[in-house]
Design an enzyme around this catalytic site. Sequence first.
Site, short mmCIF file in Angstrom:
data_model
loop_
_atom_site.label_atom_id
_atom_site.label_comp_id
_atom_site.label_asym_id
_atom_site.label_seq_id
_atom_site.Cartn_x
_atom_site.Cartn_y
_atom_site.Cartn_z
CG ASP B 8 -2.01 0.93 1.22
OD1 ASP B 8 -2.16 1.62 0.20
OD2 ASP B 8 -2.76 1.00 2.22
CG ASP B 103 -3.36 3.87 -3.45
OD1 ASP B 103 -4.28 3.11 -3.83
OD2 ASP B 103 -3.50 4.70 -2.56
CD GLU B 104 -5.57 -0.93 -0.85
OE1 GLU B 104 -6.02 -1.80 -0.11
OE2 GLU B 104 -6.22 0.06 -1.22
#
Lengths: 367, 350
Positions: B8, B103-104
């Site tokens: 993350d 983003d993860e």
Amino acid sequence: MKFSISREALLRPLTLVAGVVERRQTLPVLSNVLIQASTDELSLTGTDLEVELIGRTAPSQVEQPGSATVPARKLMDICKSLPEQAEISLALEEGRAVLRSGRSRFTLSTLPVAEFPNIEEGQGSVELSLPRGTLKHLIDATSFAMAQQDVRYYLNGMLLELRSNLVRTVATDGHRLAVCSRPVEISVEPAQKLIVPRKGILELVRLLDDSDEPVSLTLGASHVRAHTGDFTFTSKLVDGKFPDYERVVPRGGDKVFIAERAELRQVLSRTSILSNEKYRGVRLHLEEGNLRVMANNPEQEEAEENVAVEYSGAAMEIGFNVGYLIDVLGVLDEDRVQMTLADPNSSALMEEPGGGDAMYVVMPMRL
Amino acid sequence: MRKILHADCDCFYAAVEMRDQPALREVPLAVGGSAERRGVVATCNYPARAFGVRSAMPTAKALRLCPELVVLPPDFARYRAVSEQIQTLFTELTPLIEPLSLDEAYLDVSEVERFRGSATWMARWLKEQTLARTGITLSVGVAPSKFLAKIASDWDKPDGLTVITPADVDGFLRTLSVAKLHGVGPATTAKLETLGIHTCDDLRQRSLAELLERFGKFGRHLYQLARGIDEREVKITRERKSVSVETTFDHDLPDLAACRQALMPLFDKLQQRLARHDHPPSDKRFVKVRFDDFSLTSMESMGTASDPHGFQHLLEQAWQRGARPVRLLGVGVRLVPEDAQRQLTLFDEG
């Protein structure tokens, strides 16, 4: 309005008429049945604005002719739950409908008769009559393939084609198609093609039996009307262009096998238990003298069945929604079924061996 | 035993902005819509968080909490480019990647032999390489299941690395607050607390039958999570179920006529987005309406994506439910699942 009638005389027309009444209504009066009592006849009318059904029956006695609208389903439920052979009296008293039978009394709400809509009587241009059994057979052989709530609204119904000496029904949901035709002694020039909405078909077939008694049809520009003895059925027609069935009936299939219909149906039904619950795909592996049916589901469970078939061509594998095959096997009359295949991406033709009055086209699933 | 990583990026959009303008590192920064346009904060950096600013908070409120907050409009093209760099880095480790957003992502490294199979070393390597190649810091959680890996990555943010070994799972869960569990939001947390359930240990004292009775199917989920059971696999491709666009308006749309007008630009945007996805087959369309009192409603019907009247009709029905000024409108279509597309059709028309 005040009359009395036997439970049995009321219940059959009431049940059929109440079938037309939708559970969820936009107009309150549409959940009611219109009751009209004349000196010697009682008529009941139900409508959803698309389909209207009028049933006529004989009352025991009419003390006061008149009319009223009362909640259809409640009236039906009350009559059903009264004892057999009960004598029922219904009277309009101060705007309420009072039903009495033996020591029971029910007071039902009413809505003004003037609010009850009737499907406007269009100009009937063509009149003809068919044996009830013929029309029933044609509908029973094809209605399962009608679409439900498809955006292509014209598929949510059945094509009824009437031409001189022939009547034909066609239904399709875009994945499979059913067509059935029978010769009849009628003369229609030019040929008529009408699309009757799904609900109209399902209600109409309830009025028909296997007899040779006539059902008379009146074809209008936007309506069709059917008379059978005590019932008058009217349905709006679907305005649209129905797909040309002749273009989708496959002609080039070279792999033809014949199976015992009941046996194949059982095999498919058992296999379907372990197919994907939603998409219901099964694989058919056809080889000389044998058809292997296989299914698996997301849980990785598997079913495999083998059934003897008359076949002596090249082996092939093809996938289908098993429900579509079972539907066809459920409506065919013959003991044996013939299936014609071309390749795994082309439609299959199912019919009686050598061809009967019905043809069924089923599109495969990619494996 | 599986080895799952959850990676993350720390305050991703803000991190990209700070990387490109280092002066922003020291000031409270948020990326999101402007207060005048009634935008919300998409991401904010840690100095901003010290003021109580949070993502999804209206920008106007964030500015009240922190008047010197710098608010930048998002630049998704730039974020997407950085995200792709990071994804490429992931693929150097394993092909089993499930991206959750820009983003993860989850990575299944159970079969990876590099780093002598040590997931901890792999996580360390990912963090170093991401920082070196993109200037972005990553928090990574290492655990035997997805839900634990996700909790672990959040444990020591920013720039964190938390490892829950199979031997640790039991002890870790005992004291874990139920609010951290996958699928447990504020409402469920409150309901659990009234039952005296605060930790997973409390949850474990309850029978499956009781949880099923109180929470329905979700009860089974709770029962399993409290015992560390989560068999969900890392899915390489997530099937897209719908395509939609929505807008929060600068000023509330006062009436239905204004909503009707606002619908067409959204409809056009939806068409563009569908074109970008190569016009996937869809069978249902929907309209979403948020009124000025924040109540939300949506209407759905069968139909094609390309018919604006269908959307107008849905909008009218949806609007009637509130019949008041409108804050947000959205339009979208539900896609036909890939499995359903296996059924071939008789007619070629859409």
